[in-house]
Design a protein around this motif. Structure first.
Motif, PDB file in Angstrom:
ATOM      1  N   ALA B  20       0.918  -1.077   0.301  1.00 44.71           N
ATOM      2  CA  ALA B  20      -0.143   0.694  -0.138  1.00 44.71           C
ATOM      3  C   ALA B  20       0.862   1.323   0.260  1.00 44.71           C
ATOM      4  CB  ALA B  20      -0.354  -0.506   1.140  1.00 44.71           C
ATOM      5  N   ASN B  40      -9.099   6.491  -5.371  1.00 45.69           N
ATOM      6  CA  ASN B  40      -9.438   5.449  -4.319  1.00 45.69           C
ATOM      7  C   ASN B  40      -8.046   4.276  -4.422  1.00 45.69           C
ATOM      8  OD1 ASN B  40     -12.655   5.745  -5.305  1.00 45.69           O
ATOM      9  ND2 ASN B  40     -11.868   5.722  -3.389  1.00 45.69           N
ATOM     10  N   LYS B  44      -3.009   6.610   0.657  1.00 45.06           N
ATOM     11  CA  LYS B  44      -3.320   8.336   1.221  1.00 45.06           C
ATOM     12  C   LYS B  44      -3.467   7.935   2.808  1.00 45.06           C
ATOM     13  CE  LYS B  44      -7.006   9.429  -1.117  1.00 45.06           C
ATOM     14  NZ  LYS B  44      -7.190   8.708  -1.668  1.00 45.06           N
ATOM     15  N   GLU B 160      -9.819  12.944   4.839  1.00 48.53           N
ATOM     16  CA  GLU B 160     -11.585  13.234   3.610  1.00 48.53           C
ATOM     17  C   GLU B 160     -12.153  14.010   4.114  1.00 48.53           C
ATOM     18  OE1 GLU B 160     -12.573  10.140   0.964  1.00 48.53           O
ATOM     19  OE2 GLU B 160     -10.491   9.810   0.552  1.00 48.53           O
TER      20      GLU B 160
END
Ligand SMILES: Nc1ncnc2c1ncn2[C@@H]1O[C@H](COP(=O)(O)OP(=O)(O)OP(=O)(O)O)[C@@H](O)[C@H]1O
Ligand SMILES: [Mg+2]
Lengths: 253, 308
Positions: B20, B40, B44, B160
């Motif tokens: 990741a 996506n 992050k 987000e």
């Protein structure tokens, strides 16, 4: 060591108990009272005294153990499982505290709650039968050690469980049978010899026996053996929790 | 400006083998607003979670204000407030208890006036005695922000923050972010919305497939990578582009009345002067002219495409 963080977790866990006061306290008290009515009074009056202790009295320590064992496991497992389930655990995990402090807060609260329930049940039982405690210090020692070690077990269960089903299956399939077959309602001597031997592998027997001894000086196994068993059980739980924290088991990715 | 968070060669491979984060190095400056932009699954959340102690790094290291996130985790985490991407709240607690819990958990002594002011700033004060499950999604998002700010962090991570938030609230959120920055808080936020990064960030990092593709001052980024367009509107439509203009790779609009020229603002010469001269020589008369800067979105799409 952040005492403020530990006491915050403790306080809010106790607050949760307070919020669900009825189910937390009322249900164990109610079920214990029912046991008294059925076993202690209705059936117990037809059962002869065991080693000089009337049956109604004889089952008191077992009933308290039954309640605090189930309560400790249920509270501690739910206490850690729920935030894990909702995801709210992120906050605890990102806080400037060690795993040990997290443990202290959650298990401390669950154990305190069980202890309170144990005392309430003892008081309730005293309404039905006249209870004398022969060795109060031993009694409290067993009570406290049981609350702590089974809350630890509950904590482990809550960390391990991936869903609500797993959370409930362990108490249902393992703990309840152990408790019922652990001499809660009878003396081991009353069992056939083969079952006596099998029962000796049940750790709950040692708890109930030791606890009962602190009341009536009547026991299935020696009180020091009981103490040794509960202490090793506690040590095992601590070792497992330590390993879980060391590896971030099911908490850290 | 000095560095508050230093990430060196950070990689994360999840238990299932998925990588990741791939060798991410990044210095975050004290007091800045850094936007992490990526599609996506870019990594992050993994990056933020690693810094906050929710994910253990596979390799590499991170220091927060000089403290290693693993060895000195207490000092490092004390400085950080985290607003997670998901609405992860315990439903049955009251709002007030929730933020009081957060503050205590981070070891800060109770401070009722501070928490009250915080709730007022987030327009949550009148809801303070309500249980969380009675609040709307946007309110819950703000509750998460209140929790993160309850212990007065020096660094705020917003994963987000404006997902599922209406336009009005989004603007409010930006205001809050600016106010915090003015108060000296370093803010790292992730977003899918380019306009958001464009509107509030000082610097922008673009991340895709676990790799940090670039980190730039927002304005520099726009200039450095931003191609500009010159659109020439003609008084009379033409059918073909004159021979003399062939070298400019102009694009003629369908109606034949607009010519578009792409040029790089960083090149030695833009070629505009000669273009205009040759246009006149070719006998075309100009009606109007305009230039357009590529948006961050265009830059972003280009970068992500390059990396795939
Ligand atoms: N616990 C996990 N185990 C395995 N893979 C994971 C885990 N968590 C995330 N991933 C994977 O790692 C990658 C990065 O995920 P991450 O959540 O960091 O992305 P993101 O940039 O935050 O995406 P989004 O914009 O959708 O929030 C994804 O491919 C995701 O599937
Ligand atoms: Mg994410």
């Amino acid at each position: 060591m952040s005492f403020r963080a530990v006491s915050t977790i403790y306080k809010y866990e106790m607050l949760r108990t307070w919020r669900t006061l009825f189910q937390s306290v009322a249900s164990p008290v109610l079920s214990t009272s029912l046991y008294f009515v059925v076993f202690g009074t209705a059936i117990g009056s037809r059962i002869q005294a065991i080693e000089g202790v009337s049956y109604g009295l004889f089952i008191v320590p077992g009933l308290i153990m039954l309640a605090i064992l189930t309560q400790s496991i249920a509270n501690a497992s739910f206490g850690i499982f729920f935030p894990k389930f909702t995801g709210a655990i992120y906050e605890v995990m990102s806080a400037p505290i060690s795993f040990f402090e997290i443990l202290l807060g959650y298990v401390g609260a669950a154990a305190s709650k069980s202890f309170i329930i144990g005392i309430i049940i003892l008081t309730t039982a005293n309404l039905f039968v006249d209870i004398q405690v022969a060795h109060p210090i031993w009694m409290l020692t067993f009570l406290i050690l049981t609350c702590i070690s089974f809350s630890l077990l509950g904590f482990i269960l809550g960390l391990w469980a991936k869903n609500f089903e797993q959370l409930q299956i362990v108490p249902l399939l393992i703990v309840t049978p152990l408790v019922f077959l652990g001499g809660t309602f009878y003396s081991v001597n009353m069992l056939p010899p083969i079952w006596q031997t099998i029962t000796l592998f049940n750790p709950v027997l040692y708890l109930v026996s030791g606890f009962r001894w602190s009341f009536f000086e009547v026991s299935d196994v020696h009180v020091w053996l009981s103490l040794a068993v509960i202490l090793s059980f506690l040590a095992t739980c601590i070792a497992i929790v330590w390993w879980m924290f060391k590896t971030g088991y099911r908490l850290k990715k | 400006m000095d560095t508050i968070i230093s990430i060196s060669n950070l990689s994360k491979v999840y238990a299932n083998g998925h990588q990741a984060l791939d060798d991410v190095s990044l210095d975050i400056k004290r007091g800045e607003i850094l936007a992490l932009l990526g599609p996506n699954g870019a990594g992050k959340t993994t990056l933020i979670s690693t810094i906050c102690g929710l994910v253990s790094p596979t390799s590499g290291s991170v220091t927060v204000n000089g403290f290693d996130i693993e060895e000195d985790y207490r000092q490092a985490r004390e400085l950080i407030g985290l607003v997670p991407q998901e609405l992860t709240l315990s439903a049955f607690e009251s709002l007030w208890h929730t933020i009081d819990f957060s503050r205590g958990l981070f070891g800060k002594p109770a401070d009722v006036p501070y928490l009250e002011q915080l709730l007022k700033d987030l327009s949550l004060f009148d809801k303070k005695d309500q249980e969380i499950h009675m609040l709307s999604g946007g309110m819950k998002r703000r509750v998460l922000i209140a929790k993160a700010l309850s212990h007065e962090p020096m660094i705020l991570f917003l994963d987000e923050p404006t997902a599922g938030v209406d336009v009005g609230l989004r603007k409010d959120m930006w205001k809050i972010v600016h106010k915090l920055r003015d108060a000296g808080v370093t803010i790292i936020l992730t977003t899918h919305y380019i306009e958001e990064a464009e509107a509030i960030a000082d610097r922008v990092g673009v991340i895709n497939k676990g790799k940090l593709l670039l980190v730039e001052d927002k304005d520099n980024l726009m200039q450095k990578l931003g191609k500009k367009q010159l659109i020439i509107e003609l008084s009379e439509a033409i059918r073909v582009i004159p021979e003399s203009l062939a070298s400019y790779a102009l694009v003629l609009s369908k109606a034949g009345n607009k010519l578009t020229y792409h040029y790089d603002t960083t090149a030695d010469g833009t070629g505009i002067t000669t273009l205009l001269q040759r246009t006149r020589e070719a006998g075309l008369s100009l009606k109007d002219m305009q230039t357009k800067q590529s948006s961050l979105e265009d830059i972003f799409v280009d970068l992500v495409e390059e990396s795939t």
